[in-house]
Motif scaffolding. Structure first.
Motif, mmCIF file in Angstrom:
data_model
loop_
_atom_site.group_PDB
_atom_site.id
_atom_site.type_symbol
_atom_site.label_atom_id
_atom_site.label_comp_id
_atom_site.label_asym_id
_atom_site.label_seq_id
_atom_site.Cartn_x
_atom_site.Cartn_y
_atom_site.Cartn_z
ATOM 1 N N LYS A 120 5.292 0.769 2.439
ATOM 2 C CA LYS A 120 5.976 1.886 3.281
ATOM 3 C C LYS A 120 6.670 2.667 2.063
ATOM 4 O O LYS A 120 6.630 3.725 1.898
ATOM 5 N N THR A 155 -0.864 6.454 -0.877
ATOM 6 C CA THR A 155 -0.384 6.432 0.309
ATOM 7 C C THR A 155 -0.193 4.990 0.650
ATOM 8 O O THR A 155 -0.845 4.089 -0.010
ATOM 9 N N TYR A 156 0.066 4.616 1.876
ATOM 10 C CA TYR A 156 0.496 3.470 2.358
ATOM 11 C C TYR A 156 -0.999 2.665 2.334
ATOM 12 O O TYR A 156 -0.952 1.568 2.219
ATOM 13 N N ARG A 157 -1.918 3.387 3.057
ATOM 14 C CA ARG A 157 -3.124 2.896 3.135
ATOM 15 C C ARG A 157 -4.032 2.631 1.690
ATOM 16 O O ARG A 157 -4.286 1.384 1.551
ATOM 17 N N GLN A 158 -3.770 3.254 0.776
ATOM 18 C CA GLN A 158 -4.185 2.980 -0.566
ATOM 19 C C GLN A 158 -3.389 1.818 -1.271
ATOM 20 O O GLN A 158 -4.024 1.010 -1.506
ATOM 21 N N ALA A 211 5.137 3.850 -1.104
ATOM 22 C CA ALA A 211 4.314 5.059 -1.096
ATOM 23 C C ALA A 211 5.304 6.126 -1.065
ATOM 24 O O ALA A 211 4.851 7.238 -1.531
ATOM 25 N N ILE A 212 6.147 6.102 -0.212
ATOM 26 C CA ILE A 212 7.305 7.110 -0.140
ATOM 27 C C ILE A 212 7.821 7.532 -1.522
ATOM 28 O O ILE A 212 8.113 8.734 -2.166
ATOM 29 N N GLN A 230 -1.011 12.322 -3.209
ATOM 30 C CA GLN A 230 -1.576 11.550 -1.966
ATOM 31 C C GLN A 230 -2.508 10.083 -2.411
ATOM 32 O O GLN A 230 -3.026 9.437 -1.988
ATOM 33 N N SER A 231 -2.548 9.960 -3.903
ATOM 34 C CA SER A 231 -3.304 8.927 -4.327
ATOM 35 C C SER A 231 -2.525 7.668 -4.225
ATOM 36 O O SER A 231 -3.307 6.609 -4.139
ATOM 37 N N LYS A 262 4.859 9.167 -3.921
ATOM 38 C CA LYS A 262 4.221 10.570 -3.392
ATOM 39 C C LYS A 262 5.119 11.866 -4.148
ATOM 40 O O LYS A 262 4.109 12.497 -4.669
#
Length: 131
Positions: free
Chosen positions: A59, A74-77, A62-63, A71-72, A66
């Protein structure tokens, strides 16, 4: 040789070079994703409470990424990158013919046997389209 044949040959050379360049860029991007996943995984292993630390770590990464990278990452990526490394721990086994989309699909397969089957089938299909 007629000029139209020469032009056709040159156009084919251009198209093949472009195709190789795109594949090279895509492969380098996958290696980057793999390396990011490896770094995250290695860092997680140093944490005492692995699951919680891993979520917190990803997390925060990702923050931090950014603002400069959008958005490349992100947490999910980032979580996918970590899974990518865990499932494919050897970069020399990565396929230059596969795109990131191929790997995302393979990562989502819940069984090693199924994943190996789909990977094998994908290789066959790619071989057919190339030939």
């Amino acid at each position: 040789m007629e000029i139209s044949h020469l032009i056709k040959d040159i156009q084919e050379i251009i198209l093949q070079a472009r195709d190789r360049a795109v594949r090279s860029v895509n492969f380098e991007r996958m290696v980057m994703y793999w390396q990011i996943g490896k770094r995250i995984f290695e860092e997680e292993q140093l944490g005492k409470e692995r699951a919680e630390y891993g979520q917190y770590l990803i997390k925060n990464i990702a923050i931090a990424l950014k603002p400069d990278h959008g958005q490349s990452f992100t947490y999910r990526q980032l979580e996918r990158f970590r899974q990518f490394y865990r499932i494919f721990p050897n970069t020399s086994a990565l396929r230059t013919q596969f795109s990131w989309t191929h790997y995302k699909l393979l990562i989502s397969v819940d069984s090693d046997d199924k994943r190996e089957f789909y990977e094998s089938e994908s290789k066959k299909e790619i071989k057919k389209t190339v030939n």
